[in-house]
Design an enzyme around this catalytic site. Structure first.
Site, PDB file in Angstrom:
ATOM      1  N   ASP A  13       0.810  -1.143   0.010  1.00  0.00           N
ATOM      2  CA  ASP A  13       0.044   0.009  -0.090  1.00  0.00           C
ATOM      3  C   ASP A  13       0.827   1.280   0.066  1.00  0.00           C
ATOM      4  OD1 ASP A  13      -2.356  -2.006   0.412  1.00  0.00           O
ATOM      5  OD2 ASP A  13      -1.956  -1.669   2.457  1.00  0.00           O
ATOM      6  N   LYS A  16       2.096   2.198  -5.001  1.00  0.00           N
ATOM      7  CA  LYS A  16       2.856   1.772  -6.274  1.00  0.00           C
ATOM      8  C   LYS A  16       1.726   1.942  -7.320  1.00  0.00           C
ATOM      9  CE  LYS A  16       3.212  -2.339  -4.618  1.00  0.00           C
ATOM     10  NZ  LYS A  16       2.685  -2.136  -3.106  1.00  0.00           N
ATOM     11  N   GLY A  40      -4.270  -4.361  -4.102  1.00  0.00           N
ATOM     12  CA  GLY A  40      -5.265  -3.553  -4.565  1.00  0.00           C
ATOM     13  C   GLY A  40      -4.609  -2.226  -4.998  1.00  0.00           C
ATOM     14  N   HIS A  41      -4.569  -2.001  -6.159  1.00  0.00           N
ATOM     15  CA  HIS A  41      -4.063  -0.740  -6.622  1.00  0.00           C
ATOM     16  C   HIS A  41      -5.039   0.319  -7.038  1.00  0.00           C
ATOM     17  CE1 HIS A  41       0.160  -2.632  -8.226  1.00  0.00           C
ATOM     18  NE2 HIS A  41      -0.132  -2.553  -6.847  1.00  0.00           N
ATOM     19  N   GLN A 223       2.151  -5.952  -3.164  1.00  0.00           N
ATOM     20  CA  GLN A 223       2.319  -6.084  -1.553  1.00  0.00           C
ATOM     21  C   GLN A 223       3.685  -5.244  -1.486  1.00  0.00           C
ATOM     22  OE1 GLN A 223       1.646  -9.585  -2.963  1.00  0.00           O
ATOM     23  NE2 GLN A 223      -0.443  -8.621  -2.797  1.00  0.00           N
TER      24      GLN A 223
END
Ligand code: IMP
Length: 424
Positions: A13, A16, A40-41, A223
């Site tokens: 988080d 990225k 999750g991006h 990650q």
């Protein structure tokens, strides 16, 4: 750009998604090489928000996107993601999305197995419950099902019926559950196989060919380094190699082909899930304030993220493990209001000062951070476009982070939008 790996340097988080989105403008191919839909991006473009879990965000710019062999795929989740993106006007075909024939499949029993483990107090790790860990367990145990199996009816039937015998024994005898119906899984998964058939490829060949033809290839890490299965805070980690080296094994390219490794670090630290976090804010109200200001809620699970100060010991360790060439600092604006800011420069463990990150769970969960305190800038920096225009204390803060980590900062993010970025 040539072949560039982008990795998270903390516990995930780090922002990225935005950095990858910016860099992918000049990329020809964007490759995910590990993890699954635990990631999750979030990307914001003209006030529209996109959340990616498996599909590389390069798809937004029409780039060729690849899911490498090191990725684990929940077919239903991937189809839902593709459909959601298509419904928002994003074109996805088997020309711009390719999936490695060697990527492993997350099966329903992986998800249930993780659910059971997470429900038992003593084995709880705070995972995303997407079945990621159990899928990698089966992969290493040589009992996994690959993408190439899923698209071949005969092989899939053979493998599944064989595995399911053992799997159902465990679920029935040990966990007292009903077990899984071969017929039901077959029916559902063969449909997924049909959907994905055209997307499955020898992606290592595609990526290597792109590198050989001097195309720009961006390897998108998911990650963060401290969640790496080998170098993270084990056992509170994810089950893949999140470090830059994972790009080679997960995409099928040799280390000699990688030109550059970029690390992404948030201007402070967050962690979602259980596990040690030395610089976590101890005062609930301060933690809450940072969480609200930084909108620190998991993009995948919605869980509130734990928040704390920048940990230079941890990021310096990441710089070493990943061989970082450059650093991107994100969410600097989240610290705008603070009169004083702390940076962790070393740890204290018993009577010793530790300058290097310990991965022994006994040690890392007991270290006390040693802080350096600096003055904040107390100024809204969200519309600033140049490094020189940042308040002097913000510049000093960035310089100090770079000095402590030992890596040059090349990008600073001061807000979620593409335009809220300062290139140094
Ligand atoms: P898993 O990846 O679902 O097995 O979860 C293992 C640990 O990694 C948990 O602490 C998760 O919260 C964490 N984790 C997994 N994916 C992400 C991510 O994308 N960002 C932050 N933490 C993650």
């Amino acid at each position: 750009m040539a072949a560039t790996v982008v990795v998270g340097t903390q516990w995930g988080d780090e922002g990225k998604g935005k950095v990858i989105d910016l860099l992918s403008e000049n990329a020809d191919v964007v490759v995910r090489y590990q993890g699954g839909n635990n990631a999750g991006h979030t990307i914001v473009i003209d006030n529209a928000q996109f959340v990616f879990h498996l599909v590389p965000s390069g798809i937004l710019r029409g780039k060729k996107c690849v899911l490498g062999a090191g990725v684990v795929i929940d077919p239903r989740a991937l189809i839902e993601e593709i459909n959601e993106l298509r419904s928002r006007g994003i074109k996805i075909t088997n020309r711009n999305l390719l999936i490695s024939r060697d990527a492993h499949i997350i099966m329903p029993y992986h998800k249930l197995s993780e659910q059971i483990t997470e429900e038992r107090e003593h084995s709880r790790l705070g995972t995303t419950r997407r079945g990621i860990g159990p899928t990698y367990v089966d992969k290493m145990a040589r009992a996994g099902i690959k993408m190439s199996d899923l698209i071949n009816r005969k092989v899939f039937l053979e493998k599944l019926s064989w595995h399911l015998k053992d799997i159902n024994l465990v679920f029935r005898r040990i966990y007292g559950r009903r077990g899984f119906s071969l017929k039901r899984i077959l029916k559902e998964y063969l449909e997924y196989g049909k959907f994905f058939k055209g997307y499955v490829a020898d992606t290592s060949a595609i990526v290597n060919k792109a590198i050989e033809s001097k195309k720009n290839v961006l390897f998108e890490g998911a990650q963060g380094t401290l969640l790496d299965v080998d170098f993270g805070t084990y056992p509170f980690i994810t089950s893949s190699n999140t470090v830059a080296g994972g790009a080679c094994t997960g995409a099928g390219v040799g280390p000699t082909k990688i030109d550059e490794v970029i690390g992404v670090a948030k201007a402070y630290t967050t962690r979602v899930g259980d596990g040690p976090f030395p610089t976590e804010l101890t005062q609930k109200s301060k933690q809450e304030a940072m969480r609200i200001r930084g909108k620190e809620y998991g993009a995948t699970t919605g869980r509130p993220r734990r928040c704390g100060w920048f940990d230079a010991v941890a990021v310096r360790y990441s710089a070493r493990i990943n061989g970082l060439d450059k650093l991107a600092i994100t969410k600097l604006d989240v610290l705008d209001d603070l009169p004083r800011i702390k940076i962790c420069v070393a740890y204290k463990y018993r009577n010793k000062i530790l300058k290097d990150f310990p991965t022994e769970i006994e040690i890392i969960s007991k270290v006390k951070p040693i802080y350096e305190e600096v003055n904040g800038w107390q100024h809204d920096i969200t519309e600033i476009k140049k490094f020189q225009s940042l308040p002097v204390n913000a510049r000093k803060y960035l310089k100090r982070l770079s000095e402590l980590v030992g890596v040059e900062i090349f990008l600073v993010s001061v807000g979620p939008r593409r335009s809220q970025t300062i290139f140094l």
